[in-house]
Scaffold this active site. Structure first.
Site, PDB file in Angstrom:
ATOM      1  N   SER B  18       0.829  -1.113  -0.041  1.00  0.00           N
ATOM      2  CA  SER B  18       0.143  -0.113  -0.063  1.00  0.00           C
ATOM      3  C   SER B  18       0.865   1.207   0.175  1.00  0.00           C
ATOM      4  O   SER B  18       2.066   1.187  -0.661  1.00  0.00           O
ATOM      5  CB  SER B  18      -1.009   0.011   1.160  1.00  0.00           C
ATOM      6  OG  SER B  18      -1.819   0.865   1.178  1.00  0.00           O
ATOM      7  N   HIS B  45      -2.485  -1.332  -3.399  1.00  0.00           N
ATOM      8  CA  HIS B  45      -3.644  -0.255  -3.303  1.00  0.00           C
ATOM      9  C   HIS B  45      -3.335   0.944  -4.002  1.00  0.00           C
ATOM     10  O   HIS B  45      -2.221   1.506  -4.039  1.00  0.00           O
ATOM     11  CB  HIS B  45      -3.922   0.145  -1.780  1.00  0.00           C
ATOM     12  CG  HIS B  45      -4.244  -1.010  -0.986  1.00  0.00           C
ATOM     13  ND1 HIS B  45      -4.053  -1.053   0.379  1.00  0.00           N
ATOM     14  CD2 HIS B  45      -4.951  -2.056  -1.140  1.00  0.00           C
ATOM     15  CE1 HIS B  45      -4.471  -2.098   0.926  1.00  0.00           C
ATOM     16  NE2 HIS B  45      -5.143  -2.653  -0.129  1.00  0.00           N
ATOM     17  N   ASP B 138      -4.767  -4.628   5.770  1.00  0.00           N
ATOM     18  CA  ASP B 138      -4.832  -5.540   4.407  1.00  0.00           C
ATOM     19  C   ASP B 138      -3.539  -6.278   4.522  1.00  0.00           C
ATOM     20  O   ASP B 138      -2.365  -5.808   4.758  1.00  0.00           O
ATOM     21  CB  ASP B 138      -5.190  -4.736   3.201  1.00  0.00           C
ATOM     22  CG  ASP B 138      -5.804  -5.673   2.471  1.00  0.00           C
ATOM     23  OD1 ASP B 138      -6.164  -6.831   2.756  1.00  0.00           O
ATOM     24  OD2 ASP B 138      -5.854  -5.363   1.092  1.00  0.00           O
TER      25      ASP B 138
END
Lengths: 270, 194
Positions: B18, B45, B138
């Site tokens: 991310s 992401h 995540d």
């Protein structure tokens, strides 16, 4: 967790019992959603799951609603709607009467988006939007035209990016947590259950939209559904797919040409 | 469980990241060997603008083939597949790729957890999951599933990661033994043999 062979057995049971055929669905995604359902409903084992599934039609409808993907938003992929406005609607405008099919419409956000751009182009009065889904429950939501208020900011941003020039909030009445969309939009919509796997062509359209549905199907089922769309499109009609879907490699590809910009819209050559 | 013969590649590396992970990847990619005998999947992401900028950026840093994943792509060794924006990326038993536009997981689509757990179900002990910099939780659950299925889990050193939260969280939840900097991560991938 449901083992792969248990899932296969369940799919066959469902087909035999209810006539719903999920055997052509891609397994990774289907397994994930069936598993999530299994956990959410707190089943102890597969046998209990299977028994519950086969004993009640109402429960089965609930299962269908949960394991099919019903995530959508208005003006999803705004660039796509901009292309509809600028390149496709001017062509449709030349017809005396416009028939559009939203196949796999889910809760209807895309159908309302379409009605809005037709209205802004002055075409809604001579249009009819057929919206179908295999899932009865989502169609009821679509028909009601009531959507969560929490979605309206995203919807409104998408609308602006799609080239919308009006006040988006003018299309609905805010009511606590919900937005009720104007009846003048839904007056031109016809909602009906239709299963792309098993049901046949029911009309001819100038535009068919089926976005983010084919990604859940295996190649064979994709091919069958594309043939169904081909039979349901007027000559020179348009077929619109999701941003990661394509006619490439399909049997009907030679009879279609993709429109010039990169949006996933194809036109039937004859 | 793992039906070895049916898949197009035998081993897979899945990398999740991310915020701050782009830098790590740009360090790693030039170091990857050109004859890598594995499939590589990257789940990042990012914002929802579907353009080719990320693919082109990565492709400019490696001699491997880089492509945005399409549904039904068959994994090939030496190719790096990037999860497309706004879709979850899953693995099928035959080693092909599937896309899924269902609800976000951990506020993310694509979600690293979704790809990690799906890949673990197919590749089992032949899967390596690598988690990079990020500000989101995540990936931590996905790593637990990879581990449970016998796969290998590796995390970018939180001290090196631009945003330590995601790798730190994964380490805390999963008792990860292999923690490395980006350069070493590339060496590790190179050392996985067929």
């Amino acid at each position: 967790m449901i083992a792969p062979d248990e899932l296969e057995a369940l799919l066959l049971d469902i087909l035999e019992h209810y006539g719903y055929d999920f055997t052509g669905y891609s397994r990774a995604s289907l397994t994930r959603r069936v598993h999530a359902f299994f956990v959410k409903e707190r089943f102890k084992n597969y046998a209990a799951f299977r028994e519950r599934m086969l004993e009640s039609n109402i429960y089965f409808i609930h299962f269908v609603e949960e394991v099919t993907v019903n995530v959508t938003e208005m003006f999803r992929d705004p660039g796509f709607y901009k292309t509809l406005r600028e390149n496709i609607l001017p062509v449709l405008a030349t017809y005396p009467f416009i028939r559009i099919w939203h196949a796999g419409c889910s809760t209807g956000e895309e159908v309302y988006s379409m009605a809005i751009i037709l209205k802004e182009a002055g075409l809604l009065q001579k249009s009819l939007l057929y919206a179908t889904d295999l899932n009865q429950r989502v169609l009821e939501k679509a028909k009601a035209g009531i959507f969560p208020m929490s979605q309206m900011r995203l919807n409104s941003e998408n609308y602006l990016h799609s080239g919308g020039r009006q006040e988006f909030s003018g299309y609905y009445t805010a009511n606590y947590n919900f937005a009720r969309f104007d009846k003048s939009l839904s007056d031109k919509m016809v909602f009906s259950t239709h299963n792309l796997v098993s049901d046949s062509s029911f009309n001819e359209f100038q535009l068919i939209l089926c976005r983010n549905v084919l990604i859940y199907f295996d190649r064979e089922l994709q091919a069958r559904v594309l043939q169904l769309f081909d039979r349901s499109l007027d000559s020179l009609g348009f077929l619109a797919l999701g941003s990661k879907e394509s006619l490439k490699f399909s049997a009907i590809a030679p009879y279609y040409s993709q429109i010039e910009n990169k949006e996933k819209i194809w036109r039937k050559k004859r | 469980m793992e039906k070895k013969a049916l898949r197009s590649v035998q081993k897979l590396v899945v990398i999740g990241g991310s915020s701050g992970s782009l830098e790590a990847l740009l360090t790693m990619l030039p170091k990857l060997r050109a004859d890598l005998p594995l499939g590589v999947v990257i789940v990042l992401h990012r914002n929802n603008q579907s353009d080719n900028a990320l693919v082109e950026l990565f492709a400019s840093r490696t001699s491997l083939i880089v492509k945005e994943a399409d549904e039904k792509d068959i994994l090939k060794a030496g190719t790096i597949y990037i999860a497309p924006p706004d879709y979850h990326l899953l693995l099928e038993q035959d080693g092909s790729l599937s896309l899924d536009a269902s609800a976000k997981v951990n506020f993310s689509r694509p979600s690293i957890d979704v790809t990690f757990s799906s890949a673990a179900a197919v590749f089992g002990k032949y899967l390596t999951g690598i988690l990079l910099s990020g500000a989101n939780s995540d990936g931590a659950n996905g790593m637990a599933i990879i581990k449970k299925k016998g796969g290998r889990i590796i995390v970018q050193d939180p001290n090196e990661a631009l945003v330590a939260y995601m790798p730190a969280r994964a380490i805390k939840e999963n008792d990860v033994e292999e923690v490395f900097g980006a350069l070493e991560l590339a060496e590790l991938i190179n050392s996985i043999s067929n």
